[in-house]
Design a protein around this motif. Structure first.
Motif, PDB file in Angstrom:
ATOM      1  N   TYR A   1      -4.309   7.037   1.533  1.00 55.30           N
ATOM      2  CA  TYR A   1      -3.608   6.026   0.746  1.00 55.30           C
ATOM      3  C   TYR A   1      -4.087   6.046  -0.703  1.00 55.30           C
ATOM      4  O   TYR A   1      -5.229   6.433  -0.983  1.00 55.30           O
ATOM      5  CB  TYR A   1      -3.861   4.629   1.333  1.00 55.30           C
ATOM      6  CG  TYR A   1      -3.160   4.368   2.642  1.00 55.30           C
ATOM      7  CD1 TYR A   1      -1.974   3.653   2.685  1.00 55.30           C
ATOM      8  CD2 TYR A   1      -3.694   4.841   3.839  1.00 55.30           C
ATOM      9  CE1 TYR A   1      -1.326   3.403   3.890  1.00 55.30           C
ATOM     10  CE2 TYR A   1      -3.064   4.603   5.045  1.00 55.30           C
ATOM     11  CZ  TYR A   1      -1.871   3.885   5.056  1.00 55.30           C
ATOM     12  OH  TYR A   1      -1.238   3.649   6.240  1.00 55.30           O
TER      13      TYR A   1
ATOM     14  N   GLU B   1       1.064   5.205   1.262  1.00 53.06           N
ATOM     15  CA  GLU B   1       0.484   6.287   2.055  1.00 53.06           C
ATOM     16  C   GLU B   1       1.034   7.624   1.573  1.00 53.06           C
ATOM     17  O   GLU B   1       2.236   7.785   1.346  1.00 53.06           O
ATOM     18  CB  GLU B   1       0.818   6.090   3.530  1.00 53.06           C
ATOM     19  CG  GLU B   1       0.180   7.136   4.437  1.00 53.06           C
ATOM     20  CD  GLU B   1       0.534   6.940   5.901  1.00 53.06           C
ATOM     21  OE1 GLU B   1      -0.034   7.661   6.748  1.00 53.06           O
ATOM     22  OE2 GLU B   1       1.399   6.075   6.200  1.00 53.06           O
TER      23      GLU B   1
ATOM     24  N   SER C   1       0.866  -1.178   0.000  1.00 50.25           N
ATOM     25  CA  SER C   1       0.000   0.000   0.000  1.00 50.25           C
ATOM     26  C   SER C   1       0.898   1.222   0.000  1.00 50.25           C
ATOM     27  O   SER C   1       2.084   1.147   0.369  1.00 50.25           O
ATOM     28  CB  SER C   1      -0.921   0.005   1.225  1.00 50.25           C
ATOM     29  OG  SER C   1      -1.834  -1.081   1.182  1.00 50.25           O
TER      30      SER C   1
END
Length: 474
Positions: free
Chosen positions: A447, A439, A437
């Motif tokens: 995100y 951020e 992921s």
């Protein structure tokens, strides 16, 4: 027709060449280009001993070199051994070109082309044999010239097994057809002897095959998804050099020229945006984990060449991942920029879709056949170490950045605002720690995530949010 591929070789080839369905993900791989300077026509094979073996054309055209390493990147710094030198007179005395290394019936073979000292353009294919476990050691025995029905300019021999029969493919001039070289195919009765009458399976007739010279050469075969794919190179060896593709059904008679369909356009060609010119004479190998196909090829980092391109020594060996379309056909993409190779980012929860740019807006789409639209280099963040930025593959210098929380691919303007908007923290996947992921650097807690097929930086709180913000690197 004699069938002589050993069980061990068939098992190895099956492992390397028979893939699973095109929908299955393969883990991301990353390499740094270029791999090896001044090495053209590269050929890399991954052997059962855990080593990659590399050979290629040296620009002096006077010897055959070899390296081995346990990783593809390791070939860059591996010691290079000269395993054979040209003759000082007669056959095999000039233009030592395009060696390939193959393991057949527990022996190593090198196929290469060579001219004569008294006629450097009398180029023909030849074979060397080595019985040692490690082909960098032991003795290479000359098995001689491959006898072809036409005694004319011929080169770039390669071999592959299909349905238990080993074949030889090569490029050759036929005066009855015209100038230049065509592609031929014949079964082998042993590694240096063809059997029966060769089939001419491709003639350079399309505009992109005939720039500078009429050329079909450098065949390389990969078998996947019920088809046999033969990549080949076309046109002169300058910036016009490119790769085309022949395709045949795995159930067809490969010796019937009508079984093969030619791509209407090149599948791999020069790209000014990435500063890669004349990509060609490829081979295929596999990643270290065996789950990704790797395209091996040469090109130059500049377009303009002074004099004959054959006298320019700076073709260099490069690597990048070969992808597969949903219909089971290979997608070569574009020759990527020098430096680290890119990834695709597949959605964790909509598994047939990838992050891509469309008119520079970031989206989540399936069936992205313009591969480079969905490839990004994960580089050191524009704000500095500890962060990352995602650079477009087909628009180097353009980065994934947020504006009003919407994601775009835009050129860096050098401003602090742009650097901040285009910088992210790489995190373990919010829905799966094996994934990733991203951020936002300047909006903590937001995100990269998809919503209604568009990409945003948004806060996450629910399980669905976390899945929307998780991506698998391919």
């Amino acid at each position: 027709m004699r069938r002589f591929a050993s069980i061990a070789v068939l098992v190895m080839l099956t492992t390397m060449l028979v893939g699973t369905g095109p929908a299955q993900a393969s883990p991301g791989v990353q390499y740094t280009n270029s791999l090896i300077a001044q090495r053209a026509d590269p050929h890399i094979v991954k052997h059962t001993d855990g080593f990659y073996y590399f050979t290629a054309t040296a620009p002096e055209y006077d010897r055959i070199v070899m390296r081995r390493a346990t990783t593809l990147q390791g070939l860059a710094s591996a010691a290079e051994t000269v395993i054979w030198r040209r003759h000082t007179s007669g056959e095999m005395g000039a233009h030592i070109w395009a060696p390939e290394i193959h393991y057949i019936n527990s022996r190593w073979y090198i196929y290469f082309a060579a001219g004569r000292t008294d006629d450097v353009w009398a180029i023909r294919p030849y074979v060397l044999e080595n019985t040692s476990a490690n082909p960098l050691t032991g003795t290479w025995t000359e098995k001689g010239r491959i006898a072809l029905p036409l005694n004319t300019f011929s080169l770039d021999a390669t071999t592959f097994v299909h349905n238990g029969t080993r074949y030889l493919s090569w490029a050759q001039n036929d005066p009855a057809v015209g100038s230049g070289t065509n592609l031929y195919l014949a079964p082998l009765s042993n590694p240096w002897t063809i059997s029966g009458t060769p089939a001419r399976i491709s003639v350079p007739t399309l505009s992109w095959e005939t720039i500078g010279h009429r050329v079909n050469e450098g065949p390389a075969v990969i078998q996947r998804n019920g088809r046999v794919f033969m990549a080949y190179s076309a046109s002169a060896t300058d910036a016009n050099y490119c790769i085309g593709l022949l395709t045949a059904s795995a159930t067809s008679n490969l010796m019937n020229p009508s079984s093969w369909t030619k791509s209407a356009q090149p599948v791999f060609a020069s790209n000014a945006n990435t500063s890669q010119y004349g990509p060609g004479h490829n081979s295929f190998t596999v990643s270290e984990d065996g789950q990704s196909d790797i395209l091996v090829y040469h090109d130059r980092s500049y377009r303009d060449i002074s004099g004959d391109p054959l006298n320019d020594p700076n073709r260099r060996t490069r690597l990048q991942k070969l992808y597969w379309n949903a219909d089971g056909t290979p997608n070569f993409g574009i020759p990527v920029a020098d430096g680290v190779t890119p990834y695709r980012l597949r959605s964790y929860n909509v598994t047939d879709r990838f992050i891509r740019h469309w008119n520079f807006r970031a989206r989540l789409d399936p069936n992205v056949t313009v591969l480079a639209d969905s490839q990004f280099r994960i580089v050191t963040g524009l704000t500095g170490s500890g962060t990352v930025s995602l650079e477009s593959t087909n628009y180097p210098g353009y980065f994934l950045r947020h504006r009003n929380y919407e994601l775009y691919v835009e050129r860096s303007d050098g401003s602090t605002l742009f650097r901040n908007d285009a910088t992210f923290y790489r995190r373990a996947g919010l829905a799966d720690s094996a994934a990733v992921s991203f951020e936002s650097y300047n909006f903590a807690g937001r995100y990269i995530r998809h919503s209604n097929s568009l990409m945003y930086v948004q806060p996450v709180s629910t399980a669905t949010d976390r899945a929307d913000a998780t991506y698998i690197l391919e």
